[in-house]
Design a protein around this motif. Structure first.
Motif, PDB file in Angstrom:
ATOM      1  N   UNK A   1       5.282  15.472   8.666  1.00  0.00           N
ATOM      2  CA  UNK A   1       6.699  15.410   8.315  1.00  0.00           C
ATOM      3  C   UNK A   1       7.317  14.234   9.065  1.00  0.00           C
ATOM      4  N   UNK A   2       7.893  13.299   8.329  1.00  0.00           N
ATOM      5  CA  UNK A   2       8.480  12.091   8.912  1.00  0.00           C
ATOM      6  C   UNK A   2       9.990  12.119   8.736  1.00  0.00           C
TER       7      UNK A   2
ATOM      8  N   UNK B   1       0.346  13.995   2.962  1.00  0.00           N
ATOM      9  CA  UNK B   1      -0.886  14.788   3.106  1.00  0.00           C
ATOM     10  C   UNK B   1      -2.061  13.829   3.143  1.00  0.00           C
ATOM     11  N   UNK B   2      -2.794  13.849   4.250  1.00  0.00           N
ATOM     12  CA  UNK B   2      -3.947  12.962   4.388  1.00  0.00           C
ATOM     13  C   UNK B   2      -3.517  11.510   4.510  1.00  0.00           C
ATOM     14  N   UNK B   3      -4.147  10.650   3.706  1.00  0.00           N
ATOM     15  CA  UNK B   3      -3.864   9.214   3.765  1.00  0.00           C
ATOM     16  C   UNK B   3      -2.815   8.790   2.746  1.00  0.00           C
ATOM     17  N   UNK B   4      -2.218   9.735   2.044  1.00  0.00           N
ATOM     18  CA  UNK B   4      -1.219   9.382   1.042  1.00  0.00           C
ATOM     19  C   UNK B   4       0.110   9.031   1.714  1.00  0.00           C
ATOM     20  N   UNK B   5       0.878   8.190   1.018  1.00  0.00           N
ATOM     21  CA  UNK B   5       2.184   7.785   1.530  1.00  0.00           C
ATOM     22  C   UNK B   5       3.165   8.949   1.466  1.00  0.00           C
ATOM     23  N   UNK B   6       4.147   8.988   2.367  1.00  0.00           N
ATOM     24  CA  UNK B   6       5.106  10.102   2.356  1.00  0.00           C
ATOM     25  C   UNK B   6       5.965  10.094   1.101  1.00  0.00           C
ATOM     26  N   UNK B   7       6.339  11.284   0.682  1.00  0.00           N
ATOM     27  CA  UNK B   7       7.295  11.460  -0.404  1.00  0.00           C
ATOM     28  C   UNK B   7       8.651  11.758   0.226  1.00  0.00           C
TER      29      UNK B   7
ATOM     30  N   UNK C   1      10.171   2.724   1.260  1.00  0.00           N
ATOM     31  CA  UNK C   1       9.136   2.406   0.269  1.00  0.00           C
ATOM     32  C   UNK C   1       9.663   2.438  -1.162  1.00  0.00           C
ATOM     33  N   UNK C   2      10.881   2.938  -1.363  1.00  0.00           N
ATOM     34  CA  UNK C   2      11.461   2.873  -2.708  1.00  0.00           C
ATOM     35  C   UNK C   2      11.734   1.436  -3.128  1.00  0.00           C
ATOM     36  N   UNK C   3      11.796   0.520  -2.176  1.00  0.00           N
ATOM     37  CA  UNK C   3      12.004  -0.892  -2.477  1.00  0.00           C
ATOM     38  C   UNK C   3      10.696  -1.661  -2.576  1.00  0.00           C
ATOM     39  N   UNK C   4       9.562  -0.987  -2.499  1.00  0.00           N
ATOM     40  CA  UNK C   4       8.253  -1.649  -2.460  1.00  0.00           C
ATOM     41  C   UNK C   4       7.479  -1.376  -3.747  1.00  0.00           C
TER      42      UNK C   4
END
Length: 409
Positions: A265-266, A225-231, A105-108
């Motif tokens: 955790x991904x 956390x929840x519906x937020x995108x992973x960091x 997602x750093x490229x998005x």
């Protein structure tokens, strides 16, 4: 003849439907039409139906336009997704459908992404604003599930006026794959109960399914956390995984201070998500207890300090209070004395031992009537030596057997 003609027409219609649904089964349908076998026609319909269901199980994405400029929009249509599933769609650079999103997602363009929920049949349609991604094109519209099982689909898209650069070369050789389920080892302590950052170790086993060794692989660990995108955070594992071998890998995972709730955790490697692990973090009740005590202790301390200041600031009254008490005692003693008027009456000396007491004047002789009031004992006299009383507490009155009394009677 009419029965044979009806069967032929039915076979032709079945062949046409089969050709429209699944091209692969078209040959079987045509052969069925040529032979005119009703049983073969039924089997052709069954094969085409199964193929249509399997095709519907694969998520797909279609775009209303293949190119648009910044500030415009494109309509994204999806099918084959799980029903009632939350999806995230965004424009990503340095990506092609065959290789996925290189760099994650750093490229998005995360700020321009949109969320959409599929309907009961797994379809959706939503407009997506066109924004330039941080990475150069080739670009795609990337759609992925935000919750539940991992699923993604890409559609080629060109952002007008955005720079274009060739994709990085694929590193041939080793390829890592997760062989076992991931787990989180560790537990929280007393500091975590008071708001310290929760920390765990993500443990998993990978195997090298490629033809070359993989040395010091770099993984990406993301927490959401929840519906937020992973960091995402890059973590490098020191070691080498030979072809056909496996290795146990442990990567630290840490959340922010005071974090609580349901987290995910991904694990990602090579631009692909390999595993996801849920993590339920308890609430730091020590922080709540601290604030409750703070709300109770601080007002009590302020009250005590204020009372101490008031007690120190008010004037001292001990001297005046002592003088007032002394004046009251002297006034009480003055009221208890047996004289009246402004000057004290002289006290008569006590009678000598053995002498007769002085006869008292009676009221008939014209003398004053003696008072019957009892004089209280003064503090410096004892009851025996009190000039105004006797040992039994009575005043000195004439006795019946005194000579004066007998003479008067």
């Amino acid at each position: 003849m009419s029965f044979v003609g009806d069967r032929a027409r039915a076979a032709v219609r079945a062949a046409a439907v089969a050709l429209l649904l699944v091209p692969v089964t078209g040959t079987a349908a045509v052969s069925v039409a040529a032979t005119g076998s009703a049983a073969s026609t039924g089997s052709a319909f069954a094969v085409s139906a199964v193929s249509a269901v399997s095709a519907a199980g694969n998520p797909a994405v279609r775009l209303s336009a293949s190119e648009a400029g910044t500030g415009g929009s494109v309509t994204v249509t999806g099918s084959g997704w799980r029903p009632r599933t939350l999806l995230m769609m965004m424009i990503c650079g340095r990506s092609v459908p065959s290789r996925g999103v290189i760099g994650g997602t750093n490229s998005c363009a995360n700020a321009g992404g949109r969320a959409v929920t599929t309907d009961a049949e797994g379809d959706f349609e939503k407009r997506l604003p066109v924004t330039e991604p941080p990475a150069p094109c080739p670009c795609v519209v990337h759609v992925a599930t935000d919750t539940g099982g991992q699923a993604a689909a890409d559609a080629v898209f060109m952002v007008a006026g955005h720079p274009v650069a060739p994709l990085p070369k694929e590193s041939g050789g080793g390829r890592l794959s997760v062989l076992t389920d991931t787990r989180l080892d560790g537990s929280g302590g007393v500091l975590t109960w008071f708001g310290a950052p929760p920390a765990r170790d993500l443990v998993f086993t990978v195997g090298n399914v490629g033809t070359a060794s993989v040395k010091d692989p770099v993984f990406q660990v993301g927490t959401s956390h929840g519906v937020f995108a992973p960091q995402w955070e890059e973590q490098q594992w020191r070691g080498t995984v030979a072809p056909g071998r496996k290795a146990l890998i442990t990567l630290p995972v840490e959340l922010a201070a005071g974090a609580h709730g349901d987290y995910t955790v991904s694990l990602r490697y090579g631009g692909k998500v390999l595993a996801e692990q849920p993590w339920g973090v308890g609430r730091p009740w020590g922080v709540t207890l601290f604030w409750i005590l703070l709300c109770v202790v601080v007002p009590a301390a302020v009250f005590r300090i204020g009372m101490a200041v008031v007690d120190r600031a008010r004037p001292r009254r001990s001297a005046r209070r002592a003088g007032r008490h002394r004046g009251l005692r002297l006034a009480g003693l003055t009221l208890g004395l047996p004289w009246r008027g402004g000057s004290p009456a002289p006290s008569s000396p006590p009678p000598a031992p053995g002498s007769a007491p002085e006869p008292a004047k009676s009221a008939a002789a014209g003398g004053p009537v003696p008072k019957t009031a009892t004089t209280p004992a003064l503090p410096w006299f004892t009851p025996d030596s009190d000039p105004g009383g006797t040992a039994n507490g009575q005043l000195s009155a004439p006795q019946e057997n005194s000579p004066t009394t007998k003479g008067n009677t």
